[in-house]
Design a protein around this motif. Structure first.
Motif, PDB file in Angstrom:
ATOM      1  N   GLN A   1       0.822  -1.213   0.000  1.00  0.00           N
ATOM      2  CA  GLN A   1       0.000   0.000   0.000  1.00  0.00           C
ATOM      3  C   GLN A   1       0.857   1.264   0.000  1.00  0.00           C
ATOM      4  N   ARG A   2       2.042   1.179   0.589  1.00  0.00           N
ATOM      5  CA  ARG A   2       2.966   2.309   0.544  1.00  0.00           C
ATOM      6  C   ARG A   2       3.588   2.434  -0.844  1.00  0.00           C
ATOM      7  N   TYR A   3       3.791   1.336  -1.501  1.00  0.00           N
ATOM      8  CA  TYR A   3       4.485   1.308  -2.799  1.00  0.00           C
ATOM      9  C   TYR A   3       3.622   1.835  -3.935  1.00  0.00           C
ATOM     10  N   ILE A   4       2.351   1.454  -3.965  1.00  0.00           N
ATOM     11  CA  ILE A   4       1.504   1.862  -5.091  1.00  0.00           C
ATOM     12  C   ILE A   4       0.982   3.285  -4.859  1.00  0.00           C
ATOM     13  N   PRO A   5       0.879   4.087  -5.901  1.00  0.00           N
ATOM     14  CA  PRO A   5       0.397   5.465  -5.751  1.00  0.00           C
ATOM     15  C   PRO A   5      -1.103   5.506  -5.505  1.00  0.00           C
ATOM     16  N   ASP A   6      -1.545   6.571  -4.887  1.00  0.00           N
ATOM     17  CA  ASP A   6      -2.953   6.711  -4.561  1.00  0.00           C
ATOM     18  C   ASP A   6      -3.843   6.674  -5.802  1.00  0.00           C
ATOM     19  N   ARG A   7      -3.350   7.190  -6.937  1.00  0.00           N
ATOM     20  CA  ARG A   7      -4.171   7.255  -8.137  1.00  0.00           C
ATOM     21  C   ARG A   7      -4.472   5.872  -8.718  1.00  0.00           C
ATOM     22  N   LEU A   8      -3.726   4.826  -8.279  1.00  0.00           N
ATOM     23  CA  LEU A   8      -3.942   3.470  -8.784  1.00  0.00           C
ATOM     24  C   LEU A   8      -4.421   2.510  -7.702  1.00  0.00           C
ATOM     25  N   ARG A   9      -4.605   3.002  -6.489  1.00  0.00           N
ATOM     26  CA  ARG A   9      -4.798   2.105  -5.348  1.00  0.00           C
ATOM     27  C   ARG A   9      -6.061   1.245  -5.474  1.00  0.00           C
ATOM     28  N   ALA A  10      -7.183   1.828  -5.835  1.00  0.00           N
ATOM     29  CA  ALA A  10      -8.422   1.050  -5.923  1.00  0.00           C
ATOM     30  C   ALA A  10      -8.322  -0.017  -7.010  1.00  0.00           C
ATOM     31  N   ARG A  11      -7.737   0.346  -8.149  1.00  0.00           N
ATOM     32  CA  ARG A  11      -7.649  -0.615  -9.250  1.00  0.00           C
ATOM     33  C   ARG A  11      -6.718  -1.777  -8.924  1.00  0.00           C
ATOM     34  N   LEU A  12      -5.578  -1.485  -8.292  1.00  0.00           N
ATOM     35  CA  LEU A  12      -4.651  -2.561  -7.951  1.00  0.00           C
ATOM     36  C   LEU A  12      -5.202  -3.428  -6.823  1.00  0.00           C
ATOM     37  N   ASN A  13      -5.890  -2.823  -5.868  1.00  0.00           N
ATOM     38  CA  ASN A  13      -6.542  -3.620  -4.831  1.00  0.00           C
ATOM     39  C   ASN A  13      -7.638  -4.493  -5.430  1.00  0.00           C
ATOM     40  N   ALA A  14      -8.351  -3.942  -6.414  1.00  0.00           N
ATOM     41  CA  ALA A  14      -9.389  -4.724  -7.088  1.00  0.00           C
ATOM     42  C   ALA A  14      -8.775  -5.882  -7.855  1.00  0.00           C
ATOM     43  N   TYR A  15      -7.655  -5.628  -8.517  1.00  0.00           N
ATOM     44  CA  TYR A  15      -6.973  -6.680  -9.270  1.00  0.00           C
ATOM     45  C   TYR A  15      -6.551  -7.821  -8.351  1.00  0.00           C
ATOM     46  N   GLU A  16      -5.975  -7.485  -7.194  1.00  0.00           N
ATOM     47  CA  GLU A  16      -5.561  -8.517  -6.242  1.00  0.00           C
ATOM     48  C   GLU A  16      -6.766  -9.290  -5.714  1.00  0.00           C
ATOM     49  N   SER A  17      -7.841  -8.571  -5.398  1.00  0.00           N
ATOM     50  CA  SER A  17      -9.044  -9.219  -4.882  1.00  0.00           C
ATOM     51  C   SER A  17      -9.642 -10.190  -5.896  1.00  0.00           C
TER      52      SER A  17
END
Length: 412
Positions: free
Chosen positions: A333-349
């Motif tokens: 969560q520290r590594y990924i930027p805020d502008r991509l956070r929801a999409r990358l969390n969605a991808y992992e989920s």
């Protein structure tokens, strides 16, 4: 002055999370018994579980690009508020009408959609509230919250189920969800719309989805791939363990129930240590990779051990699991930027949900033809190999993810 974790905003989000989790434990306990009591069918209960998985795979893909462009706090608040309204409606329905399985399937699909929506909003909003340098401690608190509440709330739910009935328990869940939404609405954080492009443009949505894959981010994808496989395997182990304890001479289902107690004890001790002490950046990869290998080794040998050592095995897994999970979650969560956070969390989920469904079926089928112990050993060895192929082979990139500095802000 040393920065504290327990700011007003972090305290509020933690309290709201606790309220929502407590209500969820009570309602899920009540509803799981209600379905079996009314239908007498394990297949009917399994169908509910299958339906609840559908939104977890599809909804994040649709919603995440929009969530990355808008403030996330309203998503979180309205998600919990609507959840409370749904449970209030279901509770009132059961107090005044008889149970309907079809209606319950529709209700399960609806609350599962809200759950997927809420989880994505929470995972994307939560890092914004963490003071710099306190991420690992914050994720330790988050990881400990649900296991502690489950131990406390499950006996209470069993008593309330007989005393109050399902309808009133759902009204309690509704009240707790609304209260959680109120606390979340009081959180103060600076957010704004991140882009002025049309939110409903298919072209914009597709570009956002493609951007989230970040094909050059091999470290992230290595971690995501391994976590999806190991979590999927863990989902498949559950029916194997139940079958083993039901059929193996000298074992009982009551003995299996103590696995959760042993894991909880391990998680509690591990969480207390992780809360007080942080691991230096240069040691994180070695520690995580060692934990992953040890965890899979514990699974491969679990059913070959005498019962007391089985409990020790599960306690060690609980201890190590919370250690690695908090380090990984904080770092990612520290590594990924805020502008991509929801999409990358969605991808992992989505990846973890899809892998869980596929591997659960595969392990269940394998358990029909192999001895349960051998089946679990084979699966554990496969997962260990996956860890080498995904995490170890990409160790340089994974180390970048585990560093203390953001990593992909410069990527376009």
């Amino acid at each position: 002055m040393k920065q504290t974790l327990w700011t007003r905003e972090f305290t509020r989000i933690t309290a709201a999370t606790a309220l929502g989790a407590a209500g969820g434990i009570i309602s899920q306990f009540a509803l799981s018994f209600l379905v079996f009591d009314e239908t007498g069918s394990t297949l009917a209960a399994a169908l509910v579980v299958a339906i609840q998985l559908i939104p977890m795979v599809l909804l994040p893909l649709i919603v995440a690009p929009m969530m990355d462009r808008l403030p996330r706090k309203p998503f979180l608040v309205w998600g919990d508020l609507l959840n409370g309204v749904c449970y209030a409606g279901a509770g009132l329905f059961l107090l005044h009408s008889s149970f309907s399985y079809i209606a319950y399937l529709a209700f399960s699909l609806l609350v599962s959609c809200l759950g997927a929506f809420d989880e994505l909003a929470y995972n994307s909003f939560y890092p914004l509230l963490l003071p710099k340098g306190q991420e690992e401690r914050a994720y330790t608190v988050s990881a400990m919250l649900y296991p502690i509440l489950k131990v406390l709330m499950m006996p209470l739910a069993a008593v309330l189920y007989d005393k109050l009935g399902v309808g009133r328990l759902l009204l309690i869940q509704a009240a707790l969800s609304v209260l959680a939404a109120f606390l979340e609405s009081r959180i103060r954080v600076q957010e704004s719309r991140r882009d002025q492009e049309p939110l409903l443009s298919l072209k914009t949505w597709w570009r956002d989805v493609r951007e989230a894959y970040l094909r050059q981010e091999h470290g992230l994808h290595g971690l995501y791939a391994y976590m999806s496989v190991t979590n999927g395997m863990a989902s498949g182990y559950s029916p194997l363990l139940i079958a083993f304890f039901r059929t193996a001479p000298g074992f009982t289902t009551a003995m299996y129930s103590f696995f959760s107690v042993a894991e909880f004890a391990g998680r509690t001790i591990g969480g207390a240590i992780r809360y007080r002490y942080s691991l230096p950046e240069k040691k994180r990869f070695g520690f995580l990779f060692g934990v992953y290998q040890t965890y899979e080794l514990m699974d491969t040998c679990l059913l070959w051990l005498p019962y007391p050592l089985m409990l020790v095995n599960r306690a060690i897994c609980g201890f190590l699991g919370i250690q690695s999970a908090t380090i990984r979650q904080a770092a990612v969560q520290r590594y990924i930027p805020d502008r991509l956070r929801a999409r990358l969390n969605a991808y992992e989920s989505m990846l973890c949900t899809a892998a869980g469904a596929a591997l659960s079926l595969a392990i269940g089928a394998l358990g029909e033809v192999l001895d349960y112990r051998l089946c679990m050993t084979v699966c554990g060895l496969i997962t260990m190999a996956v860890c080498w192929l995904t995490v170890f082979l990409r160790r340089r990139q994974v180390r970048q993810v585990l560093a203390d500095r953001p990593g992909v802000d410069q990527i376009r």
